[in-house]
Design an enzyme around this catalytic site. Structure first.
Site, PDB file in Angstrom:
ATOM      1  NE  ARG A  71      -3.825   1.876   2.627  1.00  0.00           N
ATOM      2  CZ  ARG A  71      -4.021   2.509   3.788  1.00  0.00           C
ATOM      3  NH1 ARG A  71      -3.363   2.131   4.881  1.00  0.00           N
ATOM      4  NH2 ARG A  71      -4.884   3.492   3.872  1.00  0.00           N
ATOM      5  CG  HIS A  84      -1.244   5.497   0.440  1.00  0.00           C
ATOM      6  ND1 HIS A  84      -1.805   5.877   1.631  1.00  0.00           N
ATOM      7  CD2 HIS A  84      -2.179   4.741  -0.179  1.00  0.00           C
ATOM      8  CE1 HIS A  84      -3.031   5.367   1.731  1.00  0.00           C
ATOM      9  NE2 HIS A  84      -3.273   4.658   0.652  1.00  0.00           N
ATOM     10  CG  ASP A  85       6.123   7.432  -3.135  1.00  0.00           C
ATOM     11  OD1 ASP A  85       6.100   8.627  -2.767  1.00  0.00           O
ATOM     12  OD2 ASP A  85       7.048   6.950  -3.818  1.00  0.00           O
ATOM     13  CB  VAL A 140       0.678  11.896  -2.665  1.00  0.00           C
ATOM     14  CG1 VAL A 140       0.796  13.302  -2.082  1.00  0.00           C
ATOM     15  CG2 VAL A 140      -0.612  11.229  -2.189  1.00  0.00           C
ATOM     16  N   GLY A 149       3.485  11.861  -7.354  1.00  0.00           N
ATOM     17  CA  GLY A 149       4.188  10.868  -8.168  1.00  0.00           C
ATOM     18  C   GLY A 149       5.047   9.949  -7.315  1.00  0.00           C
ATOM     19  CB  SER A 156       6.716  12.880  -1.297  1.00  0.00           C
ATOM     20  OG  SER A 156       5.665  12.283  -2.011  1.00  0.00           O
ATOM     21  CD  GLU A 208       3.306  12.852   0.185  1.00  0.00           C
ATOM     22  OE1 GLU A 208       3.244  11.612   0.074  1.00  0.00           O
ATOM     23  OE2 GLU A 208       3.847  13.586  -0.660  1.00  0.00           O
ATOM     24  CG  ASN A 244      -0.277   8.603   3.895  1.00  0.00           C
ATOM     25  OD1 ASN A 244      -0.695   7.641   3.245  1.00  0.00           O
ATOM     26  ND2 ASN A 244       0.218   9.689   3.331  1.00  0.00           N
ATOM     27  CG  HIS A 274      -8.242  -3.625  -1.329  1.00  0.00           C
ATOM     28  ND1 HIS A 274      -9.217  -2.704  -1.578  1.00  0.00           N
ATOM     29  CD2 HIS A 274      -7.119  -2.890  -1.054  1.00  0.00           C
ATOM     30  CE1 HIS A 274      -8.729  -1.474  -1.464  1.00  0.00           C
ATOM     31  NE2 HIS A 274      -7.446  -1.565  -1.161  1.00  0.00           N
ATOM     32  CB  THR A 275      -6.203 -10.486  -2.697  1.00  0.00           C
ATOM     33  OG1 THR A 275      -6.128 -11.860  -2.332  1.00  0.00           O
ATOM     34  CG2 THR A 275      -4.815 -10.085  -3.183  1.00  0.00           C
ATOM     35  CG  ASP A 286      -9.315 -12.471   0.367  1.00  0.00           C
ATOM     36  OD1 ASP A 286     -10.302 -13.192   0.617  1.00  0.00           O
ATOM     37  OD2 ASP A 286      -8.543 -12.678  -0.586  1.00  0.00           O
ATOM     38  CB  SER A 342      -7.146 -16.440   1.318  1.00  0.00           C
ATOM     39  OG  SER A 342      -7.552 -15.474   0.402  1.00  0.00           O
TER      40      SER A 342
HETATM   41  C1  HEM Z   1      -8.875   2.206  -5.679  1.00  0.00           C
HETATM   42  C2  HEM Z   1      -8.767   2.990  -4.647  1.00  0.00           C
HETATM   43  C3  HEM Z   1      -8.352   2.503  -3.287  1.00  0.00           C
HETATM   44  C4  HEM Z   1      -8.922   2.826  -2.107  1.00  0.00           C
HETATM   45  C5  HEM Z   1     -10.087   3.771  -1.913  1.00  0.00           C
HETATM   46  C6  HEM Z   1      -8.223   2.120  -1.072  1.00  0.00           C
HETATM   47  C7  HEM Z   1      -8.483   2.224   0.273  1.00  0.00           C
HETATM   48  C8  HEM Z   1      -7.921   1.447   1.253  1.00  0.00           C
HETATM   49  C9  HEM Z   1      -8.247   1.496   2.659  1.00  0.00           C
HETATM   50  C10 HEM Z   1      -9.236   2.451   3.292  1.00  0.00           C
HETATM   51  C11 HEM Z   1      -7.524   0.538   3.294  1.00  0.00           C
HETATM   52  C12 HEM Z   1      -7.591   0.170   4.777  1.00  0.00           C
HETATM   53  C13 HEM Z   1      -6.728   1.087   5.602  1.00  0.00           C
HETATM   54  C14 HEM Z   1      -6.951   0.844   7.069  1.00  0.00           C
HETATM   55  O1  HEM Z   1      -8.069   1.065   7.525  1.00  0.00           O
HETATM   56  O2  HEM Z   1      -6.004   0.443   7.784  1.00  0.00           O
HETATM   57  C15 HEM Z   1      -6.721  -0.117   2.301  1.00  0.00           C
HETATM   58  C16 HEM Z   1      -5.867  -1.140   2.556  1.00  0.00           C
HETATM   59  C17 HEM Z   1      -4.996  -1.641   1.629  1.00  0.00           C
HETATM   60  N1  HEM Z   1      -4.837  -1.194   0.334  1.00  0.00           N
HETATM   61 FE1  HEM Z   1      -6.092   0.017  -0.669  1.00  0.00          FE
HETATM   62  N2  HEM Z   1      -7.240   1.368  -1.647  1.00  0.00           N
HETATM   63  C18 HEM Z   1      -7.271   1.566  -3.002  1.00  0.00           C
HETATM   64  C19 HEM Z   1      -6.388   1.046  -3.910  1.00  0.00           C
HETATM   65  C20 HEM Z   1      -5.282   0.340  -3.594  1.00  0.00           C
HETATM   66  C21 HEM Z   1      -4.182   0.063  -4.471  1.00  0.00           C
HETATM   67  C22 HEM Z   1      -4.078   0.594  -5.898  1.00  0.00           C
HETATM   68  C23 HEM Z   1      -3.297  -0.693  -3.787  1.00  0.00           C
HETATM   69  C24 HEM Z   1      -1.951  -1.243  -4.211  1.00  0.00           C
HETATM   70  C25 HEM Z   1      -1.479  -1.212  -5.433  1.00  0.00           C
HETATM   71  C26 HEM Z   1      -3.848  -0.923  -2.468  1.00  0.00           C
HETATM   72  C27 HEM Z   1      -3.293  -1.716  -1.494  1.00  0.00           C
HETATM   73  C28 HEM Z   1      -3.827  -1.911  -0.232  1.00  0.00           C
HETATM   74  C29 HEM Z   1      -3.339  -2.891   0.705  1.00  0.00           C
HETATM   75  C30 HEM Z   1      -2.279  -3.943   0.433  1.00  0.00           C
HETATM   76  C31 HEM Z   1      -4.057  -2.714   1.883  1.00  0.00           C
HETATM   77  C32 HEM Z   1      -3.881  -3.483   3.206  1.00  0.00           C
HETATM   78  C33 HEM Z   1      -2.985  -2.638   4.107  1.00  0.00           C
HETATM   79  C34 HEM Z   1      -2.664  -3.261   5.449  1.00  0.00           C
HETATM   80  O3  HEM Z   1      -2.666  -4.478   5.591  1.00  0.00           O
HETATM   81  O4  HEM Z   1      -2.331  -2.490   6.385  1.00  0.00           O
HETATM   82  N3  HEM Z   1      -5.037  -0.254  -2.383  1.00  0.00           N
HETATM   83  N4  HEM Z   1      -6.966   0.457   1.075  1.00  0.00           N
END
Ligand code: HEM
Length: 326
Positions: free
Chosen positions: A64, A68-69, A72, A74, A78, A89, A95, A193-194, A244, A247
């Site tokens: 993630r 996030h890098d 924001v 690019g 940052s 940031e 963040n 999000h898998t 998920d 898994s």
């Molecule tokens: C499409 C728009 C996206 C939104 C709105 C979004 C939003 C979020 C939010 C709200 C969380 C949970 C944060 C928390 O409550 O701790 C999360 C977790 C996560 N996101 Fe996304 N996300 C998006 C796209 C992405 C992308 C593009 C990636 C990676 C390329 C990504 C990777 C992850 C990962 C791996 C987690 C799990 C983080 C952890 O285990 O702490 N997400 N995301």
């Protein structure tokens, strides 16, 4: 709380058209460090393997972090800078749930020992993102490198550019398209999000108070809502749930099965069923047959994401440590 969320959303809609320079992605290439630091990718992989052996839950946050890098200013590191005279940031609300900054510092110091001043922090983020996916049984892709590090990090930029989990399909598509990413990239990258965990606060409105009347989100499966309510109390800011279930440590395509069953955790996940192209992708990957093509697509979309607004050539710098500018 509701008012501050609304203000945050309005600010985002007003300022999302942030212009990125895609042209300068030309300086990136696979194997950029082949001569200047031949062991670079091996060293990153080694530190990540050691880290995940003792802290496997860090793979989600580290993947993630690259996203996030890149979204924001690019992909220029940052997100890694500490606040100094201004708030960085890192200190923006979306963040605060990032973890693993110490891992990036450890990777950087291992690289500095081998080849000082050569490998950028922004490249470390891109390589680490690939390595955690591979470690979690996902597919491999070649990471383009050659990014240099920026020297600006503002909390407000993160607030304005990170898409909230409440986003609908138009906001999601617009946010991706402004960065040169397609609807397909959106659905494929959402497949991240898998793995990983989410705080209850990122989706609690869907299970307790969707429209301000104590109701639930009708697009979320009722049985799933009941399960989530057992884990998350109203206004719960601390509890973490698996994104998920069953898994969440394995990078597979089960995310799409969940979304197809209306069990995507965020509104942004559910929204993928509101567009014909993203919906078709979800449906076609909601079967075990879709996994190989998901892995290939994921690598392609990650490379594209890794090109957003990069600094190359003589721009920026190679930081000595990742949390402050030289
Ligand atoms: C499409 C728009 C996206 C939104 C709105 C979004 C939003 C979020 C939010 C709200 C969380 C949970 C944060 C928390 O409550 O701790 C999360 C977790 C996560 N996101 Fe996304 N996300 C998006 C796209 C992405 C992308 C593009 C990636 C990676 C390329 C990504 C990777 C992850 C990962 C791996 C987690 C799990 C983080 C952890 O285990 O702490 N997400 N995301």
């Amino acid at each position: 709380m509701a008012t501050s969320k609304l203000i945050f959303f309005l600010i985002q809609v007003m300022f999302l058209p942030f212009v990125f320079d895609f042209a300068n992605a030309q300086g990136l290439k696979v194997g950029f460090y082949a001569k200047s630091c031949p062991k670079a990718e091996y060293i990153v992989q080694k530190v990540i393997a050691q880290t995940l052996a003792v802290a496997p839950s860090l793979s989600g946050p580290l993947l993630r972090m690259h996203f996030h890098d890149c979204f924001v200013r690019g992909c220029e590191g940052s997100v890694l800078l500490n606040s100094s005279t201004n708030q960085a940031e890192k200190d923006a609300i979306p963040n605060l749930s990032l973890r693993g900054f110490g891992v990036i510092d450890r990777v950087k110091s291992a690289l500095e020992k081998e080849c000082p001043g050569v490998v950028s922090c922004s490249d470390i983020l891109a390589i680490v993102a690939r390595d955690v996916v591979v470690a979690d049984m996902g597919g491999h892709w070649d990471v383009e490198t050659g990014r240099r590090d920026g020297n600006v990090s503002n909390m407000i930029d993160a607030l304005l550019n990170l898409i909230p989990p409440s986003a609908n399909i138009s906001t999601l598509k617009a946010g991706f398209s402004q960065r040169g990413l397609s609807a397909k990239d959106l659905v494929v990258l959402s497949g991240s999000h898998t793995i990983g965990m989410s705080h209850c606060s990122s989706f609690n409105n869907r299970i307790y108070n969707f429209t301000g009347k104590g109701d639930t989100d009708p697009t979320l499966d009722a049985n799933y809502i009941a399960k989530l309510k057992m884990k998350c109390k109203p206004n719960d800011q601390k509890t973490l749930v698996e994104m998920d279930p069953g898994s969440f440590k394995t990078f597979d395509d089960s995310y799409f099965t969940l979304v197809a069953k209306r069990r995507g955790l965020f509104q942004s996940d559910a929204a993928l069923l509101d567009d014909s192209e993203t919906k078709a992708y979800v449906k076609s990957h909601a079967t075990p047959m879709g996994q190989a093509s998901f892995f290939t697509d994921f690598g392609v979309s990650m490379v594209k994401m890794g090109r957003i607004g990069v600094l190359t050539g003589n721009a920026g710098e190679i930081r000595k440590v990742c949390y402050k500018i030289n």
